[in-house]
Design a protein around this motif. Structure first.
Motif, PDB file in Angstrom:
ATOM      1  N   PRO A 158       0.644  -0.978  -0.127  1.00  0.00           N
ATOM      2  CA  PRO A 158      -0.041  -0.088   0.100  1.00  0.00           C
ATOM      3  C   PRO A 158       0.711   1.359   0.080  1.00  0.00           C
ATOM      4  N   ASP A 159      -0.036   2.525   0.086  1.00  0.00           N
ATOM      5  CA  ASP A 159       0.595   3.664  -0.814  1.00  0.00           C
ATOM      6  C   ASP A 159       0.374   4.773   0.555  1.00  0.00           C
ATOM      7  N   VAL A 160       0.919   5.620   0.638  1.00  0.00           N
ATOM      8  CA  VAL A 160       1.005   6.444   1.383  1.00  0.00           C
ATOM      9  C   VAL A 160       0.340   8.177   0.799  1.00  0.00           C
TER      10      VAL A 160
ATOM     11  N   THR B 103      -6.776   6.501  -3.010  1.00  0.00           N
ATOM     12  CA  THR B 103      -6.965   5.009  -2.088  1.00  0.00           C
ATOM     13  C   THR B 103      -7.952   4.521  -2.783  1.00  0.00           C
TER      14      THR B 103
ATOM     15  N   ALA C  61      -6.619   2.760  -5.135  1.00  0.00           N
ATOM     16  CA  ALA C  61      -5.924   1.721  -5.733  1.00  0.00           C
ATOM     17  C   ALA C  61      -5.879   0.892  -4.548  1.00  0.00           C
TER      18      ALA C  61
ATOM     19  N   GLY D 117     -12.108  -6.135  -5.990  1.00  0.00           N
ATOM     20  CA  GLY D 117     -10.657  -6.359  -5.564  1.00  0.00           C
ATOM     21  C   GLY D 117     -10.402  -5.572  -4.082  1.00  0.00           C
ATOM     22  N   HIS D 118      -9.551  -5.647  -3.709  1.00  0.00           N
ATOM     23  CA  HIS D 118      -8.657  -4.908  -2.252  1.00  0.00           C
ATOM     24  C   HIS D 118      -8.516  -4.061  -2.361  1.00  0.00           C
ATOM     25  N   ALA D 119      -9.522  -2.330  -2.459  1.00  0.00           N
ATOM     26  CA  ALA D 119      -9.315  -1.243  -2.355  1.00  0.00           C
ATOM     27  C   ALA D 119      -9.580  -1.072  -1.011  1.00  0.00           C
ATOM     28  N   ALA D 120      -9.170   0.440  -0.590  1.00  0.00           N
ATOM     29  CA  ALA D 120      -9.565   1.069   0.135  1.00  0.00           C
ATOM     30  C   ALA D 120     -10.649   0.558   0.855  1.00  0.00           C
TER      31      ALA D 120
ATOM     32  N   ALA E 101      -0.199  -8.564   1.845  1.00  0.00           N
ATOM     33  CA  ALA E 101      -1.038  -8.322   1.517  1.00  0.00           C
ATOM     34  C   ALA E 101      -1.803  -9.508   1.397  1.00  0.00           C
TER      35      ALA E 101
ATOM     36  N   ILE F  28      -3.610  -8.961   4.595  1.00  0.00           N
ATOM     37  CA  ILE F  28      -4.396  -7.308   5.095  1.00  0.00           C
ATOM     38  C   ILE F  28      -5.533  -7.854   3.985  1.00  0.00           C
ATOM     39  N   ASN F  29      -6.000  -8.879   3.219  1.00  0.00           N
ATOM     40  CA  ASN F  29      -6.795  -9.042   2.421  1.00  0.00           C
ATOM     41  C   ASN F  29      -7.951  -9.499   3.103  1.00  0.00           C
TER      42      ASN F  29
ATOM     43  N   LEU G 223       2.653   3.646   8.417  1.00  0.00           N
ATOM     44  CA  LEU G 223       1.557   4.694   7.857  1.00  0.00           C
ATOM     45  C   LEU G 223       0.882   3.982   6.734  1.00  0.00           C
ATOM     46  N   ALA G 224       1.237   3.655   5.379  1.00  0.00           N
ATOM     47  CA  ALA G 224       0.697   3.003   4.687  1.00  0.00           C
ATOM     48  C   ALA G 224      -0.344   2.270   4.428  1.00  0.00           C
ATOM     49  N   VAL G 225      -0.011   1.170   5.167  1.00  0.00           N
ATOM     50  CA  VAL G 225      -0.796  -0.202   5.522  1.00  0.00           C
ATOM     51  C   VAL G 225      -2.518   0.318   6.347  1.00  0.00           C
TER      52      VAL G 225
ATOM     53  N   ARG H 125      -3.183   3.563   5.976  1.00  0.00           N
ATOM     54  CA  ARG H 125      -4.003   4.408   5.125  1.00  0.00           C
ATOM     55  C   ARG H 125      -5.082   3.019   4.766  1.00  0.00           C
ATOM     56  N   HIS H 126      -4.554   1.726   4.106  1.00  0.00           N
ATOM     57  CA  HIS H 126      -4.803   1.381   3.518  1.00  0.00           C
ATOM     58  C   HIS H 126      -6.053   0.301   3.972  1.00  0.00           C
TER      59      HIS H 126
ATOM     60  N   ARG I  92      -9.212   9.268   7.033  1.00  0.00           N
ATOM     61  CA  ARG I  92      -7.802   8.760   6.294  1.00  0.00           C
ATOM     62  C   ARG I  92      -7.284   9.995   5.121  1.00  0.00           C
ATOM     63  N   GLU I  93      -8.462  10.705   4.593  1.00  0.00           N
ATOM     64  CA  GLU I  93      -8.533  11.507   3.118  1.00  0.00           C
ATOM     65  C   GLU I  93      -7.902  12.830   3.775  1.00  0.00           C
TER      66      GLU I  93
ATOM     67  N   TYR J 177      -3.666  12.411   5.690  1.00  0.00           N
ATOM     68  CA  TYR J 177      -3.104  12.102   4.699  1.00  0.00           C
ATOM     69  C   TYR J 177      -2.752  13.002   4.251  1.00  0.00           C
TER      70      TYR J 177
END
Lengths: 349, 333, 422
Positions: free
Chosen positions: A260-262, A266, A268, C34-37, C235, C238-239, C259-261, C263-264, C283-284, C287
């Motif tokens: 994942p990405d910071v 979102t 993605a 899919g596994h979007a946030a 991944a 997380i999924n 932080l990325a995990v 956020r996801h 989140r938006e 970040y």
């Protein structure tokens, strides 16, 4: 063409076990110039750490079978005597390890351990070596180095310990520095400090750096060249920017799309690489990645499961090497992978 | 400080427990102290002289009083008046009076202690030196026949009973081959350090062989463990010579468990010393304990038990202090 | 899938797990989507309500009498809510108190102060006996899949143990249930009699997840659930967690340093520093428009491969020095010793966690987007102090700056410097 500063050719590190031979590294080749950084990426068991230990000769007198060639400034490190290798360790080739707490002896002061590294290769008094250690601690940004030099490792914070390890590694001005996951055990803000420090010092010392990590982000920031390892072999190798923007090997795609990405969109998706890393004892036939590869149906016949692809130039440039049977990886990447991992980039185009 | 207080409490409990166990054993303990030609009168006198007629707890408090301020023996004022010539004053700290030996426990221990301490010192020296040495060699040569030979040999020795090894050494080394003189205890004052040491060599070896196997194994295990630590890799990566890596870095880390073992073994040495001292007819604490045991000599038993107990506690405190010295992480900030 | 859990929570299953249930499981193993946030449902009522939570660990002196000579203020006045079926992320660096917070919520520790309300019940100080049913509803997933599973127990007995302890299902139903759980987490159900060492790291983490799921919890506290795993395996896990959340409506308190995990995984994220929440937002906002200098530094420090791949690296905000000791934290704002914005007021007055947006709270006197931090403390008038933090006798401090969990309908508008409404 001049000979490169470091040239590793067909390096193999095999461990005989009662169940068979574990091919931890199986035919690794790369070159590295002074002042440059090569990033070796891979997961646990990919052979990245084993290969770098071999450069330092740490497999001598173990049951490991090491073959190939490691030419450092024209000298084959696999052929020189134990004593010659010992003289090179810490002086010409130095190493930074992942966990600075366990990499330092808990019973000796930080200063004495750094000074020891200096005294091994320089015939100086304890006092002089200690002064040099203080100087190096100052250089790596430890506050009050003349006081902290007498501290024990447990009295340092994680970041300071890694700084001290860097001081120890650089005290003899080595021309090759191997950093094995130097920031993995650290917090992000400390990681940023250490990466900046390493870049800074590399400029000053003009050292060649081998950066081993599983973190593509670290590679993206630090490395000139990137080598992706899977199951003991290089699967993609070339200039860093090129590899990260136009990867041609499905494993590299998997690495990029599973993290994942910071920033960015979102929406993605996180696309994991299915399955588990292969056994090094009985690697799958053909391409070692084939059981986890989601693109092998695009290769005609059963090539992927029977024939090990060579590490050959990809479609975009002669210096971008990849180990894959796919005929048109660039098109697949542009059309299938990029929209998933960087939708905003595709939109811009 | 806290540990010292706990130690004293433990010793008090230990002494009380000994009193209680001694009198609840069901054996007629007075009969033992009375001697061969025991008449009912003599028996009564003995019982009075020893104070065995009093309740156990009173005997215990009397004993404690003796430790703090000293006592006169026999304790009973009537007996003191009857025969003032046998009254012995036992100054504080008084650990009792042995009717069997007609001496104070303090003087008995004072006579026997130097023998045992000498024996222990030489034995510890021998087993630590060779235990660590062999353990180190075995660790470095791990998996080779040298390693297996060392570990195997020490185990074989360990499997033999101490008295067997003692008699074996006595018979062959001292009597048959005459490599060493027949051991008899010589004080340093009488014969000098050389004489003292040579005479102690056989009994000390006997005692040490029992402990050697443990030290070889512990050293081997901990050196192997520390050899696989990251900091050993760091030391090698610095360019240190293998010998220096081994002695300065690997062995240093194995020191902590070794010191613990030495401390605890020293404290429990009395048990091993009993057999060794008997075999070599050394009149040390072990032999004293054995004699006190068979003759139900309560005062001596109490004295030795407290001494052994105090030693265990002291050894633990010393080990803790040494820990802090060896391992900077244990030091208090 | 809604009737997947056999019976109501706590009731033994009346019927063995049916064929159809297994089919459904297989179906969700390969989801269409899919596994979007994950997406937030802001309307959901909170299942967890944490108010002014404090955890002070005593520091003892040495010596005969071991007096308490200080306290490690591991968690110091933390308030937040986790919506039912939603997830809140707790991020921060080592020693910030995020793991302690997780352990407090699962009541592995008894808090020093504050309150924890779970599903409408105050669980802050309930007895060990009443904790037992609670343990069924709040479960924990640990970081290290290698040490959190007993190597001498088979996977079946590890996963089945909670069923037996809580007598949820009859003895002969335990095995089918274990196999079902193994299937849910994507493991071969026939492997129930294997031992943990026979599994890889990722598979072990799946076992840990299956164990946590056994009692059908309403809240899962996930403490660094993927940080010990290889990237390609992260991944997958997380999924899996996202699927489980979606299918069973489990709420997550997701604790991680990555932080990325976070956020996801989490629509809402709280950033902790030295035992306090310094910024909490959706989140938006967090970040893209962080307002706290620590959040900004943290985000800028994350190396980002995709960013680097497109257009080189961003400028990093370097934080000087190390995190101060939680035994003697700095006065006022705890971040001030490393903050480039710090002024006099920061040492004198602790900044309140001020709501500055619809779903955005920040604890900084100079809160503002990167490069747009105000010159004068925004909090001065609210706190009744002047710009240096000295109490202003004429001012009337706002009384509603309490450390309340959740968000209010009105907030302080940074632009206009007044209270605003949605």
């Amino acid at each position: 063409m001049t000979t490169p500063f470091l040239s590793v050719r067909d390096l193999k590190v095999h461990f005989p076990t009662p169940d068979g031979i574990v091919k931890a590294t199986d035919g690794l080749s790369f070159t590295l110039e002074k002042g440059k950084t090569i990033g070796i990426v891979g997961e646990s068991g990919s052979g990245k750490s084993v290969s770098s230990s071999a450069i330092l000769g740490l497999h001598r007198h173990t049951n490991a079978i090491v073959s190939g060639e490691i030419l450092l400034d024209g000298v084959d490190l696999l052929k020189i005597s134990d004593e010659d290798m010992r003289r090179k360790r810490g002086a010409d080739v130095a190493m930074i390890f992942q966990d600075p707490l366990s990499a330092m002896h808990p019973y000796y002061t930080v200063g004495s351990q750094i000074a020891e590294a200096y005294r091994v290769h320089h015939d100086v008094s304890r006092k002089k070596a200690k002064a040099r250690a203080v100087e190096m601690l100052d250089r790596v940004g430890i506050p009050q180095p003349d006081h902290r030099v007498d501290d024990y490792p447990h009295q340092f914070s994680g970041g300071m310990r890694q700084r001290a390890m860097i001081a120890m590694a650089l005290i003899n001005n080595p021309s090759l520095l191997i950093a094995d996951e130097p920031t993995t055990a650290l917090d992000v803000t400390v990681q940023a400090q250490i990466l900046d420090l390493l870049q800074d010092l590399q400029r000053d010392f003009d050292a060649a750096v081998i950066m081993i990590t599983h973190d593509l982000g670290v590679i993206a920031e630090m490395a000139d060249d990137v080598l992706v390892m899977y199951a003991g072999r290089a699967v993609e190798y070339g200039a860093g920017k090129e590899i990260l923007t136009h990867p041609e090997m499905p494993y590299t795609w998997g690495l990029l799309s599973s993290v994942p990405d910071v920033a960015g969109d979102t929406s993605a998706k996180l696309i994991p690489i299915p399955g588990n890393p292969p056994s090094l004892l009985t690697p799958p036939p053909g391409c070692a990645f084939n059981p986890r590869c989601t693109h092998k149906d695009k290769v005609p016949g059963d090539l992927c499961t029977t024939v090990l692809p060579d590490l050959v130039p990809g479609v975009r440039s002669e210096t971008h090497l990849k180990r894959c049977h796919l005929a048109n990886p660039d098109a697949i990447y542009e059309q299938e992978i990029l929209p998933e991992i960087l939708p905003e980039l595709v939109e811009e185009r | 400080m806290r540990r010292a207080i706990i130690g004293i409490i433990l010793l008090l409990a230990l002494s009380l427990l000994t009193f209680v166990l001694f009198f609840s054993s069901g054996v007629d303990v007075t009969r033992f102290a009375c001697g061969k030609n025991c008449t009912p009168e003599k028996r009564a006198t003995t019982e009075k002289a020893l104070g065995y007629d009093k309740p156990t707890v009173v005997q215990w408090t009397d004993f404690l009083q003796g430790v703090v301020v000293g006592r006169d023996y026999p304790d009973d004022p009537e007996l003191q008046r009857e025969s003032p010539e046998i009254v012995t004053h036992c100054p504080a700290p008084c650990f009792g009076f042995s009717q069997v030996n007609a001496k104070t426990v303090n003087s008995l221990i004072a006579e026997a202690a130097p023998v045992s301490i000498s024996l222990a010192m030489v034995a510890v020296f021998l087993w630590v030196l060779f235990g660590v040495l062999f353990g180190l060699i075995a660790a470095v040569r791990k998996g080779t026949w040298i390693d297996r030979g060392i570990v195997g040999a020490t185990l074989v020795v360990y499997a033999f009973p101490t008295f067997f090894i003692g008699i074996f050494l006595l018979k062959y080394v001292a009597i048959k081959w005459q490599l060493l003189p027949f051991p008899q205890y010589v004080t340093i004052a009488d014969g000098g350090v050389g004489e003292w040491f040579v005479n102690l060599l056989l009994p000390a070896t006997t005692l040490a062989l029992f402990y050697l196997a443990g030290y070889v194994r512990i050293t081997r295990a901990f050196v192997l463990e520390s050899l696989s630590e990251d900091y050993i890799r760091t030391a090698t990566a610095k360019g240190l010579a293998p010998r220096k890596v081994l002695f300065k870095h690997a062995l240093r880390a194995a020191l902590t468990p070794l010191v613990t073992m030495i401390g605890l073994d020293l404290a429990s040495l009395l048990g091993g010393a009993i057999i060794t001292e008997t075999v070599f007819s050394y009149h040390g604490l072990g032999a004293l304990a054995l004699r006190a045991n068979v003759s139900y000599d309560l005062p001596v038993l109490i004295g030795l038990l407290l001494l052994a107990g105090a030693f265990v506690i002291l050894a633990n405190i010393v080990v803790d202090v040494l820990y802090a010295y060896i391992d900077p992480r244990v030091r208090l900030d | 899938m809604s009737n997947f859990w056999p019976g109501d929570a706590g009731m033994p299953s009346e019927e063995p797990v049916g064929e159809d249930a297994t089919d459904e499981v297989t179906e969700f193993q390969e989801p269409e989507m899919g596994h979007a946030a994950s997406v937030a449902d802001w309307g959901a009522k909170p299942i967890l309500d944490v108010r002014d939570l404090k955890m002070y660990f005593p520091v003892k002196s040495s010596g005969v009498i071991r007096r308490t000579i200080g306290h490690v203020q591991a968690v110091d006045g933390v308030s937040f809510q986790v919506p039912a079926g939603g997830s809140l992320g707790l991020v921060g660096e080592s020693g910030c108190g995020k793991s302690t917070t997780g352990r407090l919520v699962t009541r592995l520790y008894e808090p020093t102060g504050g309150s924890i309300e779970f599903d409408g019940r105050d669980i802050t100080t309930i007895s060990a006996r009443s904790l037992k049913p609670l343990r069924r509803e709040i479960q924990m997933i640990f970081q290290d899949p290698y040490t959190s599973l007993n190597p001498r127990h088979s996977v079946g007995s590890i996963i089945g143990a909670p069923l037996a302890i809580h007598q949820v299902v009859p003895k002969d139903k335990i095995l089918p249930r274990v196999q079902e759980l193994l299937e849910i987490v994507g493991l071969n159900p026939e492997h129930y009699n294997r031992y943990p060492h026979e599994f890889s790291g990722g598979q072990r983490q799946r076992i840990g997840i299956a164990r946590a799921l056994t009692l059908q919890p309403k809240l899962l506290v996930a403490d660094e659930p993927v940080s010990a795993l290889d990237v390609s395996i992260q991944a997958q896990v997380i999924n899996l967690l996202q699927d489980l959340q979606r299918e069973f409506g489990i709420a997550f308190l997701f604790i991680a340093h990555d932080l990325a995990v976070v956020r996801h995984f989490c629509p809402e994220v709280a950033v902790m520093y030295l035992g306090k929440i310094v910024e909490i937002a959706d989140r938006e906002t967090l970040y893209n428009r962080p307002n706290h200098p620590y959040t900004q530094a943290l985000l800028s420090a994350v190396p980002n491969v995709k960013q680097a791949a497109i257009g080189g690296r961003r400028e990093r905000i370097q934080l000087e020095g190390d995190v101060p000791s939680p035994i003697n934290p700095p006065s006022g704002c705890r971040f001030r010793t490393r903050c480039s914005l710090a002024q006099e007021i920061c040492a004198r007055v602790e900044p309140p966690l001020l709501q500055i947006g619809k779903r955005h709270k920040v604890a900084c006197h100079f809160a503002g987007e990167l490069g747009h931090h105000p010159d004068r403390p925004i909090t001065a008038s609210l706190l009744g102090v002047d710009d240096t933090g000295t109490p202003d006798p004429g001012a009337s401090p706002a009384t509603d700056l309490g450390n309340e969990p959740g968000y209010s309908d009105t907030w302080f508008d940074l632009e206009r410097k007044t209270m605003a409404k949605a």
